[in-house]
Design a protein around this motif. Structure first.
Motif, PDB file in Angstrom:
ATOM      1  N   ASP A 221       0.852  -1.193   0.000  1.00 57.68           N
ATOM      2  CA  ASP A 221       0.000   0.000   0.000  1.00 57.68           C
ATOM      3  C   ASP A 221       0.891   1.247   0.000  1.00 57.68           C
ATOM      4  O   ASP A 221       1.993   1.217   0.545  1.00 57.68           O
ATOM      5  CB  ASP A 221      -0.856  -0.070   1.283  1.00 57.68           C
ATOM      6  N   GLY A 235      -5.389   7.715   3.362  1.00 58.57           N
ATOM      7  CA  GLY A 235      -6.038   6.408   3.446  1.00 58.57           C
ATOM      8  C   GLY A 235      -5.361   5.377   2.546  1.00 58.57           C
ATOM      9  O   GLY A 235      -5.578   4.183   2.685  1.00 58.57           O
ATOM     10  N   ASN A 297      -6.740  -3.951  10.808  1.00 57.38           N
ATOM     11  CA  ASN A 297      -8.015  -3.319  10.477  1.00 57.38           C
ATOM     12  C   ASN A 297      -9.060  -4.424  10.437  1.00 57.38           C
ATOM     13  O   ASN A 297      -8.799  -5.518   9.919  1.00 57.38           O
ATOM     14  CB  ASN A 297      -7.959  -2.618   9.112  1.00 57.38           C
ATOM     15  N   ARG A 299     -11.503  -5.017   8.649  1.00 55.18           N
ATOM     16  CA  ARG A 299     -12.228  -4.888   7.361  1.00 55.18           C
ATOM     17  C   ARG A 299     -11.194  -4.960   6.251  1.00 55.18           C
ATOM     18  O   ARG A 299      -9.996  -4.930   6.514  1.00 55.18           O
ATOM     19  CB  ARG A 299     -12.925  -3.538   7.343  1.00 55.18           C
ATOM     20  N   GLY A 301      -8.806  -3.589   3.428  1.00 52.51           N
ATOM     21  CA  GLY A 301      -8.125  -2.322   3.200  1.00 52.51           C
ATOM     22  C   GLY A 301      -8.736  -1.626   1.992  1.00 52.51           C
ATOM     23  O   GLY A 301      -9.310  -2.257   1.107  1.00 52.51           O
ATOM     24  N   ASP A 302      -8.618  -0.321   1.994  1.00 49.65           N
ATOM     25  CA  ASP A 302      -9.034   0.476   0.847  1.00 49.65           C
ATOM     26  C   ASP A 302      -7.832   1.328   0.472  1.00 49.65           C
ATOM     27  O   ASP A 302      -7.468   2.209   1.250  1.00 49.65           O
ATOM     28  CB  ASP A 302     -10.229   1.355   1.255  1.00 49.65           C
ATOM     29  N   GLU A 304      -6.641  -1.835  -0.897  1.00 48.95           N
ATOM     30  CA  GLU A 304      -6.202  -3.221  -1.118  1.00 48.95           C
ATOM     31  C   GLU A 304      -7.345  -4.168  -1.487  1.00 48.95           C
ATOM     32  O   GLU A 304      -7.128  -5.182  -2.166  1.00 48.95           O
ATOM     33  CB  GLU A 304      -5.480  -3.751   0.120  1.00 48.95           C
TER      34      GLU A 304
HETATM   35  N1  GLY Z   1      -5.062   1.161   3.021  1.00 45.17           N
HETATM   36  C1  GLY Z   1      -5.110   1.236   4.433  1.00 45.17           C
HETATM   37  C2  GLY Z   1      -6.437   1.128   5.031  1.00 45.17           C
HETATM   38  O1  GLY Z   1      -7.361   0.633   4.427  1.00 45.17           O
HETATM   39  O2  GLY Z   1      -6.614   1.533   6.170  1.00 45.17           O
END
Ligand code: GLY
Length: 453
Positions: A221, A235, A297, A299, A301-302, A304
Motif C-alpha cells: 500500500d 487512506g 483493520n 475490514r 483495506g481500501d 487493497e
Molecule cells: N489502506 C489502508 C487502510 O485501508 O486503512
C-alpha cells in the motif's frame, strides 16, 4: 429470482465489493452520497439504494428490513465501530462483518497491541500507551532521542499516524502532537508511542468466517500523499500485488504473519468476539529478517480490497454465505495468480486541507476498453456519459479519495502500464495521482532496502 444483497458504504472498496456482489445478486446499497459505480450496479442488477448515515445502525437495519435483503456486507471502519453489524445481527439479518467487539482490534489500538503481547510478543515494537499528559511525558522520555511514532488509539482514517523524521521534526514535536490528541479528545483521546521501525511494509487481506482463514498473496500500500513517500499520511494512494509473493517480503516472514493473523482470529473466537469478513493486517519486514505488527483493520483495506476483487474469480455472494454460516473452506475464494495494480485519483487538496469540490471528466467506457475497472469513491455524477462514447462529468464530494483505477495482469509491468494508459486517456481535470505506484524503480528500491518507515 436472485438473492438480494446489501453493501453498506460508498468508497472504492465498496464499489469493488458491490461489483463482485452484483454478478450473482440483486445489489442494494446504503451510502452517504450517490457513488456512480454503486448507483450503476444497483440499477443494472435490479436493486435499490438509499442515502443516509452509514454509521447509524437503526437506519441501516430499517433499510435492510424494508428491502428484505438476504445478506449484508459491512467492511468500513466507522460503521463497524458504531455497531452496525451488531444491530443487523440482532435484527436477524445475515451479515458479513465483525461486531463492535470484534472490530475493537481496529478502533482501540491499545487492545490490538495487548492481543499481540499475548499471542506473539516478539512481533510488537517497543511501545508505551498514554491517556494523560503525565503518561505521555513518561512514554516519550523512555525513548530518549530514539525516533518515535505517535499513533492515535482510535480511528483516524489512515491520517493519524505521525513518524519522527517523516512528518515530525523530533520527539518534542511528537510530544506536542500526542498532547493535542489527549487534550482535545480527538482520535480516541489517547496515543501509543512506539519505536520507529525500518523495513518494507506489507498487508494481508485475511478473509475469514471467524475460524477458517483464506490468505491471499500480500499487498503493498502507498500511504503517503506524494511520490517518493513524502507528504502526509492518507487512506492509501494505491496498492499492488505480485503473483505469489512480493519480491521484497521473505516468504518465511509472510508465513509467520499468517500465523499471527490466525492467532488473532482464534483469540477473538475464544473471547466470543464475533468476527467475519476480512482482517487487513499490516506488517513490517524489519531488516528483511524480523516481523513487526503495524496494525490490524477489522475490514478490507481500501485500496487493497480492489486488488483482491480484481483477482477473485468465484461467486462473492457464495463466499458471503459461507462466512455467515461459519462454513468457509480454503477453496471458496479462488484467486487468479496474477499481479494487480490500483491507483487512486484525488483532489489537489486531499490530505493537506479540507477539499474544495472539484469537477473532472472521465470516460469510463474508454478505461474499461483498455481493460481497467473504474471504481468511484468520493465523487458524484454531474452529467452522464452519452451513448456512443463521451466523457461524463463528475464532482468530488467531501474530503476522501475520488476514484480508483484497478487492473490485474500476468505481471506487474503490464498491469501498471494498463492503469497509467487508462488514466492518461480517460481522465481530464485537476485530479492528482502518484506516478510511482508499482513503478519498477520503486519496487527495486524496496528490494534494495530503500524505503521510508
Ligand atoms: N489502506 C489502508 C487502510 O485501508 O486503512
Amino acid at each position: 429470482m436472485s438473492v438480494k444483497s446489501l453493501i453498506v458504504g460508498h468508497g472504492g472498496r465498496e464499489s469493488s465489493l458491490g461489483w463482485s456482489m452484483a454478478k450473482s445478486s440483486q445489489l442494494y446499497a446504503f451510502m452517504a452520497h450517490l457513488n456512480p459505480t454503486l448507483v450503476g450496479l444497483v440499477r443494472s442488477s435490479g436493486g435499490e439504494y438509499t442515502l443516509g448515515d452509514v454509521s447509524n445502525p437503526k437506519a441501516v437495519v430499517s433499510f435492510a428490513q424494508e428491502m428484505q435483503v438476504e445478506m449484508v456486507m459491512v467492511s468500513s471502519d466507522d460503521p463497524l465501530a458504531a455497531g452496525v453489524v451488531d444491530a443487523l445481527v440482532q435484527a436477524g439479518v445475515p451479515t458479513v462483518g465483525p461486531t463492535r467487539e470484534g472490530a475493537e482490534i481496529e478502533w482501540n489500538k491499545f487492545f490490538s497491541r495487548k492481543i499481540v503481547d499475548e499471542i506473539a510478543p516478539y512481533a510488537n515494537p517497543t511501545y508505551k500507551t498514554a491517556s494523560t499528559i503525565g503518561e505521555l511525558e513518561t512514554a516519550v522520555s523512555y525513548f530518549g532521542t530514539q525516533p518515535i511514532v505517535i499513533k492515535p488509539a482510535g480511528l483516524s482514517g489512515g491520517k493519524g499516524v505521525k513518524v519522527v523524521g517523516v512528518h515530525l521534526r523530533d520527539n518534542k514535536e511528537a510530544f506536542d502532537y500526542g498532547a493535542d490528541i489527549i487534550t482535545s479528545g480527538r482520535l480516541g483521546g489517547a496515543v501509543i508511542v512506539e519505536e520507529r521501525i525500518n523495513g518494507p511494509e506489507f498487508t494481508i487481506q485475511a478473509m475469514t468466517d471467524g475460524k477458517t482463514i483464506v490468505f491471499p498473496p500480500p499487498t503493498y500500500d502507498y500511504p503517503y500523499r506524494f511520490d517518493g513517500d513524502t507528504g502526509p499520511g492518507t487512506g492509501g494512494m494505491g496498492s499492488f500485488n505480485f503473483p505469489d509473493m512480493l519480491p521484497f517480503v521473505p516468504p518465511n516472514l509472510y508465513t509467520q504473519a499468517c500465523e499471527i493473523v490466525q492467532k488473532v482470529v482464534d483469540y477473538l473466537s475464544i473471547h466470543q468476539r464475533r468476527f467475519s469478513g476480512c482482517i487487513n493486517a499490516g506488517f513490517f519486514a524489519t531488516n528483511q529478517t524480523d516481523l513487526r505488527v503495524i496494525e490490524f483493520n477489522a475490514r478490507f483495506g481500501d485500496p487493497e480490497c480492489m486488488n483482491i476483487m480484481t483477482l477473485f474469480q468465484g461467486n462473492w455472494t457464495d463466499v458471503m454465505a459461507q462466512m455467515i454460516n461459519g462454513k468457509l473452506a480454503l477453496g471458496d475464494v479462488p484467486l487468479r495468480n496474477d499481479a494487480s495494480v490500483v491507483i487512486y485519483l484525488v483532489t489537489p487538496d486531499y490530505a493537506l486541507r479540507p477539499s474544495e469540490p472539484v469537477e473532472f471528466l472521465l470516460d469510463v467506457g474508454m478505461a474499461e476498453d483498455i481493460g481497467c475497472h473504474v471504481w468511484f469513491s468520493a465523487a458524484q455524477s454531474v452529467q452522464s456519459e452519452q451513448p456512443g462514447g463521451s466523457f461524463g462529468r463528475y464532482r468530488t464530494v467531501g474530503t476522501s479519495r475520488a476514484v480508483a483505477f484497478a487492473v490485474n495482469a500476468a505481471d506487474i509491468t503490464t498491469a501498471r502500464n494498463m492503469v497509467v494508459t487508462a488514466i492518461e486517456a480517460s481522465v481530464k481535470g485537476p485530479l492528482e495521482w502518484r506516478k510511482d505506484i508499482a513503478d519498477p524503480r520503486y519496487v527495486s528500491n524496496l528490494q534494495n532496502g530503500q524505503f521510508v518507515p
